[in-house]
Design a protein around this motif. Structure first.
Motif, PDB file in Angstrom:
ATOM      1  N   PRO A   1       0.755  -1.156   0.176  1.00  0.00           N
ATOM      2  CA  PRO A   1      -0.184  -0.129  -0.083  1.00  0.00           C
ATOM      3  C   PRO A   1       0.612   1.386  -0.096  1.00  0.00           C
ATOM      4  O   PRO A   1       1.329   1.484   0.828  1.00  0.00           O
TER       5      PRO A   1
ATOM      6  N   ASP B   1      -7.542  -3.911  -4.347  1.00  0.00           N
ATOM      7  CA  ASP B   1      -8.368  -3.352  -3.475  1.00  0.00           C
ATOM      8  C   ASP B   1      -8.297  -2.910  -1.825  1.00  0.00           C
ATOM      9  O   ASP B   1      -7.590  -1.897  -2.138  1.00  0.00           O
TER      10      ASP B   1
ATOM     11  N   ARG C   1      -5.241  -0.704  -2.301  1.00  0.00           N
ATOM     12  CA  ARG C   1      -5.438   0.367  -2.136  1.00  0.00           C
ATOM     13  C   ARG C   1      -6.324   1.546  -0.652  1.00  0.00           C
ATOM     14  O   ARG C   1      -6.327   2.017  -0.369  1.00  0.00           O
TER      15      ARG C   1
ATOM     16  N   LYS D   1      -5.688   8.655  -1.184  1.00  0.00           N
ATOM     17  CA  LYS D   1      -6.908   7.811  -1.978  1.00  0.00           C
ATOM     18  C   LYS D   1      -6.775   7.907  -3.360  1.00  0.00           C
ATOM     19  O   LYS D   1      -7.205   7.432  -4.833  1.00  0.00           O
TER      20      LYS D   1
ATOM     21  N   LEU E   1      -0.688   2.225  -7.419  1.00  0.00           N
ATOM     22  CA  LEU E   1      -1.007   0.766  -7.290  1.00  0.00           C
ATOM     23  C   LEU E   1       0.644   0.207  -7.117  1.00  0.00           C
ATOM     24  O   LEU E   1       1.274   0.560  -8.334  1.00  0.00           O
TER      25      LEU E   1
END
Length: 399
Positions: free
Chosen positions: A6, A266, A269, A275, A279
């Motif tokens: 992340p 996902d 993220r 936000k 990736l």
């Protein structure tokens, strides 16, 4: 490979030259102290992880309990996993360990932390009741490990001289590279350390040995000596007949670093610090072992294997970072791949900011991600040697 970092879910302390600002801090307790704050700052609860690994290469008091003690200290009493030690390749090995857990379906979200203290390392006595008079053996964990490879039977600096001799690298080129790496590191200090502040605290509060109060506040790495062409020119090689000087090698240091890995894009993220964050996907790992006593050349084959597994070429790499304990490392690597060593290690490397061993590679990987983000994405290659003429490499993609 289904493994992601992340964006922004990583951190590093400044690195402090050994016997400096962090010399009295227990490495594992210090790493737990930093990790608690880093997770809280990123709003990452310990319940978000189902796997953890801790990298430690220099034993500390009670470190036999390893990862379970570390996770207990950060409030994750049910979180378990291994304690990892692969010398200077520990950082990359932590990521490979988590990727393996993901591959077999044993975990989906990992916390990976490494902290080491080369200062005040253990002085160990090994009893030998059967020896004459019952006299055992003793060693200094850090100093003797640097100077006495039990298999190659030489010091680490000898491995650098061996590679320099084999490839034809003279002292002048090693000093040229060192000066260039110093200038690259200084780029990270521009605009009030703008680059380093992307992953490191602007002001770092150094705790006392009991972690109850702040004894001083530092801004960035401590003990990095500016390279001087005149002083370097006056240095003689460490070994008679060799080419490696003290200026063309890194210094031992203390510090810690950590990052988060997950198995789903996902989730990566969701856990990112922005936000709109890009990736970060891990694509491949590679490992290798060189001829005996030729450690700085080991990353060459490790990188080749990682590139092959990723189906990419060295020319596809937008950013290349290395753990370079010797200037020889980068010169030998660049010659093997036919690239200019000047394009490697923008914003710094362990040759300049020091080497706490376990967390060294983690910091380089974090810097690689941030440089890729500044470029707008692309591929990154990290590689680094380790004790025993071994090495690890990894390739990731941002964007």
């Amino acid at each position: 490979m289904h493994a992601y970092i992340p964006y922004g879910a990583y951190w590093s302390t400044p690195f402090a030259r050994w016997q400096g600002e962090f010399a009295d801090l227990h490495a594992m307790e210090f790493a737990a102290h930093v990790t608690r704050a880093a997770l809280a700052e990123r709003d990452l609860p310990v319940e978000a992880f189902d796997f953890a690994a801790y990298g430690l290469t220099v034993p500390q008091y009670r470190s036999f309990y390893g990862l379970p003690w570390f996770t207990g200290m950060i409030g994750a009493e049910r979180l378990t996993g291994p304690t990892v030690n692969q010398a200077c390749a520990t950082g990359a090995r932590l990521l490979a360990t988590a990727a393996g857990e993901f591959a077999i379906g044993a975990a989906r979200s990992a916390l990976l932390v490494s902290g080491d203290r080369t200062s005040n390392s253990p002085h160990v006595y090994y009893p030998a009741p059967g020896a004459p008079g019952g006299t055992g053996q003793s060693e200094d964990i850090v100093l003797e490990s640097f100077n006495k490879d039990p298999f190659a039977r030489c010091a680490m600096v000898d491995t650098a001289d061996n590679v320099a001799c084999r490839v034809g690298i003279d002292t002048a080129e090693q000093h040229e590279l060192t000066l260039h790496r110093q200038a690259q590191y200084e780029d990270a200090l521009k605009d009030d350390r703008a680059f380093q502040k992307r992953y490191m605290a602007a002001a770092f509060a150094v705790p006392d040995a009991r972690f109850r109060k702040t004894v001083k506040t530092i801004s960035g790495d401590c003990g990095v000596y500016p390279a001087s062409p005149n002083k370097m020119a006056a240095l003689r090689p460490v070994r008679e007949g060799g080419s490696v000087t003290f200026a063309a090698q890194t210094h031992p240091a203390d510090g810690n670093a950590g990052l988060v890995m997950v198995a789903e894009p996902d989730r990566a993220r969701d856990m990112a610090t922005r936000k709109d964050a890009p990736l970060v996907q891990l694509l491949a790992f590679g490992q290798s072992r060189e001829d005996r006593a030729h450690m700085p050349a080991a990353p060459i084959d490790a990188a080749r294997r990682a590139l092959e597994r990723a189906d990419l070429a060295i020319g596809d790499m937008d950013v290349i970072k290395s753990h370079n304990p010797f200037a020889v490392n980068d010169i030998a690597f660049a010659r093997a791949f036919g690239i200019d060593w000047r394009r490697m290690n923008n914003f710094g490397s362990s040759l300049i900011w020091g080497h706490p061993q376990g967390p060294t590679g983690l910091r380089a990987i974090i810097e690689m991600i941030e440089e890729l983000e500044l470029r707008g994405g692309g591929y990154g290659l990290f590689h680094g040697c380790a004790a025993g003429d071994s090495a690890m490499a990894l390739i990731l993609k941002l964007g």
